[in-house]
Design a protein around this motif. Structure first.
Motif, PDB file in Angstrom:
ATOM      1  N   GLU A  57      71.654 -38.853  12.633  1.00 35.40           N
ATOM      2  CA  GLU A  57      72.167 -38.072  13.749  1.00 35.40           C
ATOM      3  C   GLU A  57      72.149 -38.881  15.026  1.00 35.40           C
ATOM      4  O   GLU A  57      73.028 -38.772  15.862  1.00 35.40           O
ATOM      5  N   LEU A  58      71.119 -39.700  15.170  1.00 33.23           N
ATOM      6  CA  LEU A  58      71.015 -40.490  16.382  1.00 33.23           C
ATOM      7  C   LEU A  58      71.971 -41.666  16.364  1.00 33.23           C
ATOM      8  O   LEU A  58      72.421 -42.112  17.400  1.00 33.23           O
ATOM      9  N   VAL A  69      67.333 -37.815  10.999  1.00 35.03           N
ATOM     10  CA  VAL A  69      67.219 -38.113  12.424  1.00 35.03           C
ATOM     11  C   VAL A  69      67.889 -39.442  12.736  1.00 35.03           C
ATOM     12  O   VAL A  69      68.648 -39.554  13.694  1.00 35.03           O
ATOM     13  N   PRO A  97      66.887 -52.077  19.816  1.00 38.25           N
ATOM     14  CA  PRO A  97      66.649 -53.481  20.181  1.00 38.25           C
ATOM     15  C   PRO A  97      66.787 -54.397  18.971  1.00 38.25           C
ATOM     16  O   PRO A  97      67.290 -55.511  19.089  1.00 38.25           O
ATOM     17  N   SER A  98      66.373 -53.899  17.828  1.00 43.11           N
ATOM     18  CA  SER A  98      66.434 -54.763  16.663  1.00 43.11           C
ATOM     19  C   SER A  98      67.887 -55.020  16.274  1.00 43.11           C
ATOM     20  O   SER A  98      68.255 -56.119  15.876  1.00 43.11           O
ATOM     21  N   GLU A  99      68.715 -53.983  16.445  1.00 39.32           N
ATOM     22  CA  GLU A  99      70.130 -54.182  16.121  1.00 39.32           C
ATOM     23  C   GLU A  99      70.762 -55.190  17.076  1.00 39.32           C
ATOM     24  O   GLU A  99      71.517 -56.051  16.687  1.00 39.32           O
ATOM     25  N   ARG A 100      70.352 -55.024  18.339  1.00 37.28           N
ATOM     26  CA  ARG A 100      70.913 -55.918  19.325  1.00 37.28           C
ATOM     27  C   ARG A 100      70.557 -57.368  18.985  1.00 37.28           C
ATOM     28  O   ARG A 100      71.341 -58.260  19.114  1.00 37.28           O
ATOM     29  N   ALA A 101      69.368 -57.512  18.474  1.00 36.17           N
ATOM     30  CA  ALA A 101      68.906 -58.855  18.175  1.00 36.17           C
ATOM     31  C   ALA A 101      69.687 -59.488  17.038  1.00 36.17           C
ATOM     32  O   ALA A 101      69.883 -60.690  17.005  1.00 36.17           O
ATOM     33  N   THR A 102      70.139 -58.659  16.093  1.00 36.56           N
ATOM     34  CA  THR A 102      70.844 -59.238  14.951  1.00 36.56           C
ATOM     35  C   THR A 102      72.214 -59.755  15.321  1.00 36.56           C
ATOM     36  O   THR A 102      72.723 -60.661  14.692  1.00 36.56           O
ATOM     37  N   GLN A 121      73.356 -45.649  20.659  1.00 38.58           N
ATOM     38  CA  GLN A 121      71.969 -46.091  20.856  1.00 38.58           C
ATOM     39  C   GLN A 121      71.762 -47.477  20.263  1.00 38.58           C
ATOM     40  O   GLN A 121      71.495 -47.641  19.089  1.00 38.58           O
ATOM     41  N   GLU A 162      63.949 -36.199   6.315  1.00 38.85           N
ATOM     42  CA  GLU A 162      64.018 -35.858   7.726  1.00 38.85           C
ATOM     43  C   GLU A 162      64.159 -37.114   8.583  1.00 38.85           C
ATOM     44  O   GLU A 162      64.945 -37.161   9.519  1.00 38.85           O
ATOM     45  N   GLN A 163      63.402 -38.159   8.207  1.00 37.51           N
ATOM     46  CA  GLN A 163      63.503 -39.400   8.964  1.00 37.51           C
ATOM     47  C   GLN A 163      64.917 -39.960   8.880  1.00 37.51           C
ATOM     48  O   GLN A 163      65.479 -40.428   9.858  1.00 37.51           O
TER      49      GLN A 163
END
Lengths: 507, 367, 403
Positions: free
Chosen positions: B352-353, B349, B361-366, B358, B345-346
């Motif tokens: 899907e998201l 989600v 923030p962590s992705e942005r940081a990389t 979206q 389920e995690q």
């Protein structure tokens, strides 16, 4: 980065660690010199704890190398780290209360001196050498917080650790205890130990550290020496200059008192006072911030106001009504919203769908229920509203709460607690462990609510958040309110001094 | 489709468990030198008419017992004491009905109410001990079981009717008997009237838990006591009330059989249903519908195994191994499936998201 | 030093109890309450309960609640019967341990590896244990000599010893019915007359368990898993391994208790002969506050009442007086400590027992059988704050989730 590898106790290079959906650490580079106190600072959620778990062998890094005393190592478990002379003192003590100090210390290291007389004298010797003053046969449950921490340090010393990691060791200590801890640390350093000190309290760091490394959003963003950097510069490194901090807006405070506490005292089962003679009022349209070092009674105060703890003496009024004797449900029905500190334990049913979580805490109020019946349709459509208005990112309202990220869980809770026109909102660390986007959004909601005449009690460890959102700030120390500040003029330093009782000493 | 997947996931665990239990049973039978094939062909043969009636009747008893256990389990309250509660309640009801103080149907209704009351009180002791003295209900109900059973033995011995070697309570008058409906030959016996009680209780249970505020509070307490407290649930009250409810239902367990066939408390009393109920509640995941399947399965296995003695050299008792294994396997399987589902389920989600825009923030940081 | 004070206390309490029993015996003339025969029977009734209780101690000290003791004990009865029939009683004891250990292993698998709720798993194991023993009995004992679908009788029993000089002397003194002397003689007599070596083994296992759990490295690690598994894990203790070991040993101990039932307490195996003794063992362990000394005391108390109800009703009646006096004494002690409420409750109960004693001539034997259960409920209700179960007892533990 470092040219003299041999004098470095620990070298972390390019460490990265990912969890499903989250990057906890990436590109982490730290050099820790032998025989120094090295501070690692950063906000909650900056990735410090994960990094320490990696260094202690609890978790394996996805990338990067760890070098200890010049040798590259890989740790499969804490045992490997211990064998390399690394010891860790966890923030939440890892002690068995029903065992003695001696038993706690020798556990897992029985090979060194057995568990009998030899071990006892070894423990006594360490205790004496470093001035810990611990009785090996005392039960841990009878010890105070400071002594427990010394037991933890004794544990790592007993194992011959030369490199000691302390994870936010001062979070649970009162100032005198912090002082004696620092005394202990100085002795340790003098004996040649290397100490890695994790904190987000800048004063302490500047006081004790030889080197400082700053982390933000999972990576190292800067290094400094305490004598060549100001607290303000450190704070900026830690928070990042582009980060928003809430801006105070025009006052919306009215004359109408919404919540008042009169001499409220709360005691635990043993009769120890958790909060003592707390008196304050919150007006409609006012945000009252409570600042305090964790463990000074703010959590208990919140639980008392929502009705989860009983008042020993004193009165609590909501508007004009005395609600001292009311249960939690009656208080919620009267319009108190509650954003709990620990959302997973107190705010959600993790394995239930979102619409059922919408009902939680509002089991007796529309649109969740009709009379004694659950109104599934009503709860569902109102959950849809919250999801939309509060930007909760979820595939559907049938998704279980556990599957959402922390920020989205929190937005759901905020949305829920703002529903049904509350008169008072208790927000306990509303943005803890929440990503930056959600944080700004939650600040926005609290400001909007305040403008609409809501009274808000805000508890936070984030001083900028407190200063930015509050109309008034009370400082709590050892269960008592010790000072009131105007957020327009107060600085985090002033607050910090009051929170730690530093101003008491100077005054 | 989502619903379909969820249904599949909830069926997965019991199916795994039944398969595991079949394998283990077959192994046990083979190891003891008999033929597993014989066993399964007897078990899976069509039950005779008489057996069908018995299965329906037994299902009703087991079902009520399982509901009694389930209501506690749903709020993490382990009422191991169903056995003692229904023993004491059955004896009390049988004694009252046997005394024939009331005419006709009243002599059924009042003993039923007494059974409910006695069951509730006996369970309530454990509830009170838990909230006032902090005594674990597991231990107290085990103790109360033994006390109840000894007590009933004493009372029956002292006040009962001694017939030959046995002893029983007074037989109830004809007018208070509720034999039921005969679907096959008269010799195949009737389906007891009060077996319908099981159905009513099942529906009531479902409505109470899923449709009412009380049920929500109860489930919330079971899922997270801390969250329930913060939401305004008075947990102590819930503990006592649900123990009372559990005991009240337990009081009724043997009643269909008592008014339908036994007519007195004595050798005809069917002991052990309390523990069967606990097993079936676990099997059916404490859900009223799931429990139906569990109850039918247990009643079916019990009834069909009676033929083993006649048609094979395999011990009847092997089905107890089958049943125990099913229960253990099913709780293990539920746990494994639950972990797997949470992970799934995690991930779903997250996926899907990720479709939506979206920037975490962590992705942005990389970048 | 603290331990020595504790020993003194135990000695005083034991001495006081013997004095009281002796006085009551003289007063009521119910010499059966501590005759050699009664004490022997009590010891025999105690051993199975004690082994189950020690089994519970092993498991719960490692943080796993084991209400499957009953099922493991039942498996033990079958194991003892089967192995004794073919290989003699001592292999039979081993067989009992083996079958019990299998039950323990099953419990460990479910609770430790799969994280199933401990109570749920225990319930399932009790069902399996009972079913398996019935099935196995029918499958393996039916055609044996002395066997049937539900029993196997005529089994060889472990050696019994009588120490000639002491046994006779003690018997002589005990028959004199003197104050105190005869009571102590009964005690000595019971332990020197026709004593099964299996009883000696049980005593040895209890002492060994206490030593291992409290004096060895292994025991320290095991107990740490029951107190704070996360802390243990952070220090490199393999929590799963210790929990497994504890639960398997727990099953083996319960199994040996079952073996004792089949080989010493009765003349052979019958299905369901444990009759709830696993649960009584659990009660004895709680009664004893999760400690070996207290657990043994609890098992002795329960074993004594268990045996007395089968012997004579005058003795059971005299027991009322003992309980009454004991409760009143406890109440007075509590009063001195300032615990007024408990003192009043205990005092009232004590007086009630005394009134019961004075107004009746006999006690239904069923009531003696309820003693362990009522005693446990009372202890739990009145002394819950003083009881100290392992802090992480019964909690699910997943590796690596708590640091």
């Amino acid at each position: 980065m470092s040219a003299t590898a041999t004098s470095d106790a620990v070298l972390l290079q390019g460490i990265a660690k990912r969890f499903p959906g989250v990057i906890a650490n990436h590109d982490v580079d730290i050099t820790i010199r032998s025989g120094t106190v090295h501070a690692l600072i950063g906000e909650n959620g900056a990735g410090k704890s994960t990094l320490m778990k990696i260094l202690y062998g609890v978790q394996k890094p996805d990338e990067g190398t760890i070098t200890v005393d010049g040798q590259t190592v890989t740790f499969g478990s804490p045992t490997d780290a211990i064998a390399r002379g690394i010891g860790m003192v966890f923030q939440h003590f890892m002690l068995a209360d029903n065992l003695t100090v001696l038993e706690n210390v020798v556990l897992g290291a029985e090979k060194l001196h057995g568990i009998g007389e030899k071990a006892r004298s070894a423990v006594e010797q360490i205790s004496t050498t470093y001035g810990f003053g611990l009785d090996p046969d005392a039960l841990v449950e009878d010890l105070g917080v400071g002594d427990r921490q010394r037991v933890e340090i004794l544990k790592v010393l007993y194992r011959g650790a030369r490199i000691i990691i302390l994870d936010e060791p001062t979070a649970v200590l009162v100032p005198q205890e912090v002082e004696s801890l620092f005394d202990n640390l100085r002795v340790l350093k003098a004996e040649g130990h290397t100490i890695l000190f994790i904190s987000h309290k800048l004063d302490e760091v500047l006081d004790i550290a030889d080197d400082i490394t700053v982390m933000r959003r999972g990576t190292t963003v800067g290094e400094a020496k305490p004598d060549s950097i100001t607290k303000h510069e450190l704070a900026e490194l830690m928070v990042g200059s582009e980060l928003p901090s809430p801006e105070t807006e025009e006052s919306t405070v009215t004359d109408e008192v919404q919540l008042s506490l009169e001499n409220v005292t709360v005691a635990d089962a043993r009769g120890r006072r958790l909060c003592a003679e707390v008196t304050f009022t919150i007006h409609r349209g006012e945000v009252l911030g409570i600042a305090g070092v964790e463990g000074n009674g703010q959590a208990e105060l919140v639980e008392t106001i929502i009705g989860m703890r009983k008042v020993a003496t004193g009165r609590i009024r909501l508007g004009s009504e005395d609600m001292t004797a009311w249960g939690t449900r009656a208080r919620r029905e009267a319009g108190i919203g509650y954003i709990p500190e620990d959302r997973q334990r107190h705010g959600l049913l993790l394995d239930s769908p979102l619409w059922e979580n919408r009902i939680l805490g509002h089991q007796t109020q529309p649109p969740s229920v009709k009379g004694p019946w659950i109104d599934r349709a009503g709860a569902g459509s109102d959950t849809e509203r919250i999801v939309k208005e509060y930007d909760v990112r979820t595939p559907s309202i049938e998704t279980v709460a556990r599957a959402l990220s922390g920020g989205n869980q929190q937005k759901l809770i905020v949305g829920r607690e703002m529903s049904g026109q509350p008169v008072l909102l208790i927000a306990s660390h509303p943005t803890r462990g929440v990503d930056v986007g959600a944080q700004a959004a939650i600040w926005g909601y609290i400001k909007d609510a305040r403008r609409d005449g809501l009274a808000v009690l805000l508890i936070s460890a984030d001083l900028d958040e407190l200063i930015g959102l509050s109309d008034r700030i009370e400082v709590i120390l050892r269960g008592r309110l010790v000072g009131e500040f105007d957020p327009q003029s107060v600085t985090p330093q002033d607050l910090g001094a009051a929170m730690t009782g530093a101003n008491e000493a100077t005054a | 489709m989502n619903a379909l997947r969820r249904l599949g996931a909830s069926l997965l665990a019991p199916v795994i468990a039944v398969v595991v239990a079949m394998i283990i049973t077959s192994l046990v039978i083979s190891l003891s030198g008999s033929s597993a094939g014989d066993f399964w062909s007897v078990i899976f043969s069509r039950p005779v008419d008489r057996a069908i009636v018995n299965i329906v009747n037994q299902t009703s008893l087991i079902y009520i017992s399982a509901l009694a256990a389930a209501i506690g389990f749903r709020m993490n309250l382990f009422n191991i004491g169903v056995e003692g509660q229904y023993t004491l309640a059955s004896y009390a009801a049988a004694t009252l009905a046997g005394a024939a103080l009331f005419p006709g149907l009243l002599n059924v209704v009042l003993p039923l109410l007494l059974a409910v009351l006695v069951g509730a009180i006996w369970a309530g002791i454990a509830g009170l001990l838990k909230v006032t003295r902090g005594v674990s209900e597991v231990i107290s109900t085990i103790m109360l079981n033994a006390i109840a059973i000894t007590l009933v033995g004493y009372l029956l011995n002292k006040y009962g009717v001694h017939v030959g070697n046995g002893v029983r309570s007074t037989v109830i008058p004809e007018s208070s008997r509720l034999d039921g409906w005969t679907f096959f030959e008269a010799s195949d016996g009737p389906v007891w009237t009060l077996a319908t009680l099981a159905l009513l209780l099942g529906v009531g249970f479902w409505v109470l838990l899923n449709k009412t505020r009380f049920g929500f509070d109860l489930r919330a307490t079971g899922m997270s006591q801390s969250a329930a407290v913060a939401s305004g649930v008075n947990v102590n009250k819930m503990v006592v009330v649900s123990m009372l409810l559990s005991g009240a239902i337990a009081g009724l367990i043997w009643m269909p059989s008592f008014f339908g066939a036994a007519h007195s408390y004595g050798t005809a009393f069917q002991a052990g249903l309390g523990f069967t109920g606990i097993a079936v509640a676990l099997l059916g995941r404490n859900q009223p519908v799931g429990i139906i399947f569990g109850a039918v399965l247990f009643a079916f296995l019990n009834e069909q195994s009676n033929r083993l003695t006649l048609e094979t050299d395999i011990s009847v008792n092997v089905v107890q191994i089958t049943q125990g294994t099913i229960v253990l396997a099913v709780v293990v399987a539920y746990e494994v499936v639950r972990r797997y589902r949470t992970k799934l389920e995690q991930r779903t989600v997250a996926e899907e998201l990720a479709g939506q825009r979206q920037p975490a923030p962590s992705e942005r940081a990389t970048t | 030093m603290r331990a020595r004070q504790l020993n003194h206390l135990w000695l005083l309490i034991s001495l006081g109890a013997i004095l009281m029993v002796s006085a009551v015996r003289i007063l009521t003339g119910a010499h059966g309450i501590d005759s050699i025969g009664t004490i022997r029977a009590a010891i025999i009734a105690t051993c199975p309960i004690l082994m189950a209780a020690i089994g519970g101690l092993w498991s719960e000290r490692a943080g796993v609640v084991n209400i499957g003791l009953e099922g493991q004990m039942i498996l033990g009865t079958w194991g003892a019967a089967y192995f004794t029939y073919y290989y003699g009683p001592w292999v039979g004891v081993f067989g009992a341990a083996l079958l019990g250990a299998v039950g323990g292993l099953l419990h460990a698998l479910a609770t430790v590896t799969f994280g199933v709720d401990h109570i749920v798993s225990g319930v399932a194991i009790n069902i399996i244990g009972l079913g398996a023993s019935r099935f196995l009995a029918e499958a393996y004992f039916t055609d044996l000599e002395g066997g049937g679908i539900k029993q196997l009788t005529g089994l060889e029993t472990p050696t019994r010893v009588t120490i000639p000089g002491i046994s006779d002397g003690a018997e002589y003194l005990a028959d004199k019915h003197w104050f105190l002397v005869s009571d102590l003689a009964s005690l000595v007599g019971a332990m020197t007359t026709d004593l099964s070596l299996f009883t000696v083994l049980v005593a040895a296992l209890v002492i060994a368990s206490a030593w291992i759990l409290w004096r060895s490295t292994f025991g320290l690690r095991l107990r740490s898993c029951g107190e704070n598994p996360a802390a243990a894990e952070s220090l490199g203790v393999n929590v799963y391994r210790y929990k497994y070991a504890a639960v398997v040993v727990s099953g083996a101990m319960a199994g040996i208790g079952g073996g004792f039932l089949a080989l010493v307490s009765s003349s052979g195996f019958t299905t369901g002969q444990t009759n709830g003794r696993g649960f009584i063992g659990l009660a004895a362990m709680i009664f004893g506050n999760w400690r070996p000394g207290g657990t043994t005391a609890g098992a002795l108390l329960f074993g004594y009442t268990d045996s007395l109800q089968l012997r004579d009703s005058t003795s059971v009646h005299a027991l009322l007086l003992i309980v009454g006096i004991g409760l009143v004494a406890l109440a007075l002690w509590r009063l001195r400590q300032g615990k007024t409420t408990t003192a009043i409750v205990m005092g009232a109960l004590g007086v009630a027992f005394l009134v019961w004693f004075l107004t009746t001539d006999s006690v239904p034997k069923e009531f003696a059988g309820m003693t362990p259960y009522i005693a446990t409920l009372l202890v739990l209700a009145l002394a819950a704050q003083r009881l100290r179960m392992p802090a992480a007892d019964g909690l699910r533990y997943r590796r690596g989730q708590s640091i």
